[in-house]
Structures are given as C-alpha cells and as structure tokens.
Scaffold this motif. Structure first.
Motif, PDB file in Angstrom:
ATOM      1  N   ALA A  27      16.261  -5.194  -3.552  1.00  0.00           N
ATOM      2  CA  ALA A  27      16.639  -3.790  -3.507  1.00  0.00           C
ATOM      3  C   ALA A  27      17.421  -3.428  -4.754  1.00  0.00           C
ATOM      4  CB  ALA A  27      17.491  -3.509  -2.260  1.00  0.00           C
ATOM      5  N   ALA A  28      17.134  -2.255  -5.288  1.00  0.00           N
ATOM      6  CA  ALA A  28      17.817  -1.838  -6.511  1.00  0.00           C
ATOM      7  C   ALA A  28      19.290  -1.558  -6.269  1.00  0.00           C
ATOM      8  CB  ALA A  28      17.143  -0.582  -7.079  1.00  0.00           C
ATOM      9  N   GLY A  29      19.658  -1.205  -5.013  1.00  0.00           N
ATOM     10  CA  GLY A  29      21.034  -0.850  -4.730  1.00  0.00           C
ATOM     11  C   GLY A  29      21.854  -1.995  -4.217  1.00  0.00           C
ATOM     12  N   GLY A  30      21.325  -3.227  -4.119  1.00  0.00           N
ATOM     13  CA  GLY A  30      22.105  -4.347  -3.622  1.00  0.00           C
ATOM     14  C   GLY A  30      21.208  -5.410  -3.067  1.00  0.00           C
ATOM     15  N   PRO A  31      21.754  -6.599  -2.785  1.00  0.00           N
ATOM     16  CA  PRO A  31      20.960  -7.719  -2.315  1.00  0.00           C
ATOM     17  C   PRO A  31      20.612  -7.611  -0.839  1.00  0.00           C
ATOM     18  CG  PRO A  31      23.273  -8.316  -2.397  1.00  0.00           C
ATOM     19  CD  PRO A  31      23.178  -6.923  -2.952  1.00  0.00           C
ATOM     20  N   ALA A  32      19.622  -8.396  -0.421  1.00  0.00           N
ATOM     21  CA  ALA A  32      19.291  -8.476   0.994  1.00  0.00           C
ATOM     22  C   ALA A  32      20.409  -9.218   1.712  1.00  0.00           C
ATOM     23  CB  ALA A  32      17.962  -9.204   1.177  1.00  0.00           C
ATOM     24  N   THR A  33      20.659  -8.812   2.962  1.00  0.00           N
ATOM     25  CA  THR A  33      21.731  -9.415   3.739  1.00  0.00           C
ATOM     26  C   THR A  33      21.215  -9.777   5.112  1.00  0.00           C
ATOM     27  OG1 THR A  33      22.465  -7.256   4.539  1.00  0.00           O
ATOM     28  CG2 THR A  33      23.499  -8.081   2.530  1.00  0.00           C
ATOM     29  N   PRO A  34      21.795 -10.824   5.745  1.00  0.00           N
ATOM     30  CA  PRO A  34      21.355 -11.204   7.081  1.00  0.00           C
ATOM     31  C   PRO A  34      21.532 -10.088   8.095  1.00  0.00           C
ATOM     32  CG  PRO A  34      22.668 -12.946   6.071  1.00  0.00           C
ATOM     33  CD  PRO A  34      22.783 -11.752   5.186  1.00  0.00           C
ATOM     34  N   GLY A  35      22.513  -9.206   7.901  1.00  0.00           N
ATOM     35  CA  GLY A  35      22.743  -8.127   8.851  1.00  0.00           C
ATOM     36  C   GLY A  35      21.729  -7.016   8.755  1.00  0.00           C
ATOM     37  N   GLY A  36      20.889  -7.050   7.741  1.00  0.00           N
ATOM     38  CA  GLY A  36      19.859  -6.035   7.609  1.00  0.00           C
ATOM     39  C   GLY A  36      20.375  -4.782   6.923  1.00  0.00           C
ATOM     40  N   VAL A  37      19.687  -3.677   7.173  1.00  0.00           N
ATOM     41  CA  VAL A  37      19.939  -2.430   6.474  1.00  0.00           C
ATOM     42  C   VAL A  37      21.297  -1.854   6.879  1.00  0.00           C
ATOM     43  CG1 VAL A  37      18.725  -1.112   8.258  1.00  0.00           C
ATOM     44  CG2 VAL A  37      18.943  -0.176   5.972  1.00  0.00           C
ATOM     45  N   ALA A  38      22.001  -1.246   5.896  1.00  0.00           N
ATOM     46  CA  ALA A  38      23.323  -0.671   6.140  1.00  0.00           C
ATOM     47  C   ALA A  38      23.207   0.589   6.996  1.00  0.00           C
ATOM     48  CB  ALA A  38      23.995  -0.343   4.810  1.00  0.00           C
TER      49      ALA A  38
ATOM     50  N   GLY B  69      12.367   4.775   2.065  1.00  0.00           N
ATOM     51  CA  GLY B  69      13.276   4.271   3.083  1.00  0.00           C
ATOM     52  C   GLY B  69      12.788   2.977   3.700  1.00  0.00           C
ATOM     53  N   MET B  70      11.507   2.891   4.013  1.00  0.00           N
ATOM     54  CA  MET B  70      10.950   1.671   4.592  1.00  0.00           C
ATOM     55  C   MET B  70      11.011   0.513   3.586  1.00  0.00           C
ATOM     56  SD  MET B  70      10.072   1.928   7.716  1.00  0.00           S
ATOM     57  CE  MET B  70       9.499   3.007   9.030  1.00  0.00           C
ATOM     58  N   GLN B  71      10.697   0.790   2.330  1.00  0.00           N
ATOM     59  CA  GLN B  71      10.767  -0.261   1.315  1.00  0.00           C
ATOM     60  C   GLN B  71      12.202  -0.746   1.126  1.00  0.00           C
ATOM     61  OE1 GLN B  71       8.470   2.075  -1.754  1.00  0.00           O
ATOM     62  NE2 GLN B  71       7.563   0.081  -2.127  1.00  0.00           N
ATOM     63  N   GLU B  72      13.145   0.179   1.112  1.00  0.00           N
ATOM     64  CA  GLU B  72      14.548  -0.192   0.936  1.00  0.00           C
ATOM     65  C   GLU B  72      15.036  -1.030   2.110  1.00  0.00           C
ATOM     66  OE1 GLU B  72      18.359   0.168  -1.189  1.00  0.00           O
ATOM     67  OE2 GLU B  72      16.229   0.266  -1.698  1.00  0.00           O
ATOM     68  N   ALA B  73      14.663  -0.630   3.323  1.00  0.00           N
ATOM     69  CA  ALA B  73      15.082  -1.401   4.505  1.00  0.00           C
ATOM     70  C   ALA B  73      14.482  -2.800   4.481  1.00  0.00           C
ATOM     71  CB  ALA B  73      14.665  -0.662   5.774  1.00  0.00           C
ATOM     72  N   ARG B  74      13.209  -2.901   4.103  1.00  0.00           N
ATOM     73  CA  ARG B  74      12.563  -4.208   4.045  1.00  0.00           C
ATOM     74  C   ARG B  74      13.216  -5.074   2.972  1.00  0.00           C
ATOM     75  NH1 ARG B  74       8.487  -6.676   1.134  1.00  0.00           N
ATOM     76  NH2 ARG B  74       7.424  -8.332   2.282  1.00  0.00           N
ATOM     77  N   ALA B  75      13.526  -4.486   1.817  1.00  0.00           N
ATOM     78  CA  ALA B  75      14.112  -5.248   0.722  1.00  0.00           C
ATOM     79  C   ALA B  75      15.523  -5.736   1.056  1.00  0.00           C
ATOM     80  CB  ALA B  75      14.152  -4.399  -0.547  1.00  0.00           C
TER      81      ALA B  75
ATOM     82  N   ARG C 286      13.070  -5.695  12.697  1.00  0.00           N
ATOM     83  CA  ARG C 286      14.243  -5.093  13.344  1.00  0.00           C
ATOM     84  C   ARG C 286      14.854  -3.998  12.467  1.00  0.00           C
ATOM     85  NH1 ARG C 286      16.763  -6.639  17.699  1.00  0.00           N
ATOM     86  NH2 ARG C 286      15.609  -8.619  17.678  1.00  0.00           N
ATOM     87  N   SER C 287      14.937  -4.235  11.175  1.00  0.00           N
ATOM     88  CA  SER C 287      15.500  -3.218  10.282  1.00  0.00           C
ATOM     89  C   SER C 287      14.621  -1.976  10.239  1.00  0.00           C
ATOM     90  CB  SER C 287      15.663  -3.788   8.873  1.00  0.00           C
ATOM     91  OG  SER C 287      16.648  -4.788   8.837  1.00  0.00           O
ATOM     92  N   LEU C 288      13.301  -2.164  10.150  1.00  0.00           N
ATOM     93  CA  LEU C 288      12.398  -1.022  10.117  1.00  0.00           C
ATOM     94  C   LEU C 288      12.411  -0.271  11.442  1.00  0.00           C
ATOM     95  CD1 LEU C 288      11.534  -2.390   7.486  1.00  0.00           C
ATOM     96  CD2 LEU C 288       9.164  -1.923   8.079  1.00  0.00           C
ATOM     97  N   SER C 289      12.585  -0.999  12.545  1.00  0.00           N
ATOM     98  CA  SER C 289      12.685  -0.347  13.851  1.00  0.00           C
ATOM     99  C   SER C 289      13.948   0.495  13.943  1.00  0.00           C
ATOM    100  CB  SER C 289      12.680  -1.399  14.969  1.00  0.00           C
ATOM    101  OG  SER C 289      11.449  -2.090  15.007  1.00  0.00           O
ATOM    102  N   ARG C 290      15.068  -0.030  13.393  1.00  0.00           N
ATOM    103  CA  ARG C 290      16.329   0.712  13.414  1.00  0.00           C
ATOM    104  C   ARG C 290      16.194   2.005  12.620  1.00  0.00           C
ATOM    105  NH1 ARG C 290      21.303  -2.697  11.358  1.00  0.00           N
ATOM    106  NH2 ARG C 290      20.678  -3.923  13.186  1.00  0.00           N
ATOM    107  N   MET C 291      15.556   1.931  11.471  1.00  0.00           N
ATOM    108  CA  MET C 291      15.341   3.133  10.665  1.00  0.00           C
ATOM    109  C   MET C 291      14.471   4.141  11.399  1.00  0.00           C
ATOM    110  SD  MET C 291      16.702   2.783   7.441  1.00  0.00           S
ATOM    111  CE  MET C 291      15.597   3.453   6.182  1.00  0.00           C
TER     112      MET C 291
END
Length: 390
Positions: free
Chosen positions: A203-214, A321-327, A335-340
């Motif tokens: 992701a251009a705005g930060g690294p992937a994290t175990p907690g998923g999308v912010a 948005g979907m690409q950012e959540a996946r990244a 789970r992240s895409l479902s939350r979005m």
C-alpha cells in the motif's frame, strides 16, 4: 508433494479479466441495480407503486449488508462463493417474474442483495489475486468496469424493452436468462484455484498489518456509500423533473453505467503511479461536487453533469478502496474486504432513510436537496481526511 495450484496451466490475463468483469456485471448490473430501471416499468404496469419500490430497495440493501458481513465466514473457496452467488442471482432474478406477491418479491430482493455482496467480495479476492501475477495496471480497471458495464447494459436492455411494451414479469425472466448465460461464460473462464505465494502489492500509504484495514479508511468507505446512493437513486427522478420525455430521461441510467465502466479503465491506465488514497480523495471530492450541483441549480445540464461526476467516480473509489484494503491485509484479505463492503452497505442504507425522513418535513425536492447537501459535506470531509492521511 507438488502444489496442485502451481501445476495447473496458468490462465491468461484476458480470461481472468473477462471472467471477473462478467461476474461483477451480473452481480451488480442485474443482482443489485437492474431494479432501478425496472421500477418505473413495474409502476407503469400497475404491479408496484413507489412505496413498494422503497421497501424492495430496502430489502436489497439489507441483504447486501448481511452478505458483506457473512462472506468471510463461508467455508468455501472464493471461486465457489462467487459461483454460488451468481446462481442465486440468476434464480432470484428470474423468480421475480414468476410471482406477483410483494412478500415473495421482498425475499427475492433480499436474497439478490446477499448474493451481490458475496459476489463482489469473493470476485475481488480471487480476481485481484490472479491479476497480481501479471504486471499490467489495466487489470483492476477491467475487472471493476464490469459493474458499470452491467449497469449500462441492463439499463439499456430495460429501456428498449420498456419502449417495446414488454411486460415487467417477462423482462425479469429475460434478465434471469441473461445472467445465466453470463454465469456459464464465467464458469468456463474462471481459474479453478488461487495462486500461491503471491503477496499483495504494498500500500502506498503504509505497510500491510495483521489487523487488516484501518477503521478510518473503513469509515471513509462507508461515507462513500452514503454519498453515492442518493444521486444514484434519485438522478432519474430529477432528470424527469426537468425533461418530461421518457426517451430522454430513460437514458440517464445507461449513461451513468457507461461513465462508471469507462472511469475504472481510465483510472487504472492514467493513474497507476498515484497513491490509492489520493485516488480515493479525488473521487470523493468530485462526487461531492456531483451531489451539490442539482442543489445549487436544478437543470438538465446540472443533472447530466452530476450523473457524469458520480457515475465516473463511484467505481474508481470502489476499485481503489478494495485494492487499498487488500494491500493492507496480511494473508487472506476476505475479512478486510468484507469489512469495507459492510461499511459501504450501512452508508447506502442510511442515505435513503435520511432522505425519507427529511422529505416528510419538506415540500417537493426540499428533503432530497438537504440530504444531497449533507452527502456532499460528508464526502468532502472524507476527501480531506484521505488526502491528509495519505
């Protein structure tokens, strides 16, 4: 032991894009949005009224929310979830023509909403996963162009069929048949497994994290659902208010879909180096302007410009948005895409409710204009946050 996924022949880029595009065209163009051009035809035929249309739309929105919340819990591979969802859309769409019961219609629209969310999330997972094997920026744009293409084609089909006085119940059956044909094509083209050992692009705005999308990004995506659903629902009504010619205002929905389809391809080719949050911020800002224009001055020009601004940005924002959540997700991004998607569903349910509440205390389009202004303000605030957080 060899990995069965790696031993399979690698599917072609064109096959993956076409399968994903058609899957989203069925899921969204028919399962979600074919009801928009169908409702005027049902009202004209006397099989439904405006109040019934509101309940049917609400049932679909509620189903979409439930589908978004449950996709990650389904014990099936993404491709199997997508095919199950498409089968449910085929059946629920055709069944709309088999009964005249409002209760049955509510159930069918609810099922179509659930299946649409399942299809969007699962298709995003498997198709973006495979497209990551190809270094071709047009891939995601072609995938998400399926939503706009489905809206445009279903809208055009309903528009011409309505002009030919095709009965709504027959048209529902025909739409179900079209969805079935598309599903067969998806089955033939879809890869049978998921690629292994492929990490999402950073992701251009930060690294992937175990907690998923912010959660900030999730909230902004929910505001997108709130802002877009108001013009997406009521632009045809506003168009009819200024141009009382069905041959003219009936084209509003196909134009909206065509703009959505073209926008994702343009964005993927012209903006591949731009940070996805910047793409999201720009999309929110332009959509805010589209919401505000008819409020400032209602005319054929402002309605058309609003349709282009909203139609030309809502799928770009969805794609980004979907690409950012996946990244930003480690491991399975479902789970992240479902939350979005759930946040988006909540936002799009809140929009019509607010408009209805405000319309009860205002004359004419007063309540709708207030709701559109609130939507524009929410989108502008979301754009500001995304730009600063990028």
């Amino acid at each position: 032991m060899s990995n069965p996924t790696l031993s399979m022949p690698r599917p072609s880029f064109a096959a993956i894009c076409l399968a994903g595009l058609i899957a989203l065209a069925i899921a969204m163009g028919i399962g979600r949005f074919a009801f928009t051009p169908m409702l005027p035809l049902m009202i004209r035929a006397g099989s439904a009224d405006v109040a019934a249309g509101g309940w049917l739309a609400a049932a679909n929105y509620a189903g979409y929310l439930l589908g978004a919340l449950t996709t990650a819990r389904l014990p099936l591979a993404p491709q199997r979830v997508a095919l199950l969802a498409l089968a449910l859309i085929v059946a629920s769409t055709a069944a709309m023509g088999w009964t005249a019961s409002l209760t049955a219609w509510l159930i069918l629209r609810f099922v179509a909403g659930v299946a649409s969310a399942w299809a969007l999330v699962s298709t995003s997972v498997w198709c973006l996963g495979w497209l990551s094997r190809f270094e071709r920026p047009a891939g995601p744009g072609l995938l998400y162009a399926g939503v706009g293409a489905g809206i445009a084609l279903a809208g055009l089909y309903c528009w011409r069929a309505g002009a030919a006085n095709v009965r709504p119940e027959v048209l529902w059956l025909q739409l179900g048949a079209l969805a079935l044909v598309g599903m067969v094509v998806v089955v033939l083209l879809m890869p049978r497994g998921m690629p292994s050992a492929v990490a999402p692009a950073p992701a251009a705005g930060g690294p992937a994290t175990p907690g998923g999308v912010a959660w900030g990004l999730v909230i902004c995506y929910g505001l997108l659902g709130f802002g877009y659903i108001l013009p997406a629902t009521f632009l045809p009504v506003l168009a009819r208010a200024v141009v009382d010619d069905p041959a003219v205002f009936g084209a509003a929905w196909p134009v909206f879909g065509a703009a959505a389809a073209a926008s994702t391809i343009f964005a993927s080719l012209a903006l591949p180096k731009m940070a996805r949050r910047h793409v999201l911020a720009g999309s929110h800002a332009l959509m805010a302007l589209g919401c505000l224009l008819p409020v400032l001055h209602l005319s054929a020009f402002t309605v058309l410009l609003a349709a282009l601004l909203v139609g030309g940005t809502f799928m770009v924002a969805t794609m980004a948005g979907m690409q950012e959540a996946r990244a930003r997700s480690v491991g399975d991004p479902t789970r992240s895409l479902s939350r979005m998607t759930a946040a988006f569903a909540i936002g799009q349910m809140a929009g019509p409710v607010l408009s209805s509440l405000l319309s009860g205390s205002a004359h004419g389009f007063g309540g709708l204009f207030i709701a559109l202004a609130i939507g524009a303000l929410a989108l502008a605030g979301s754009a500001w946050w995304l730009a600063r957080a990028a």
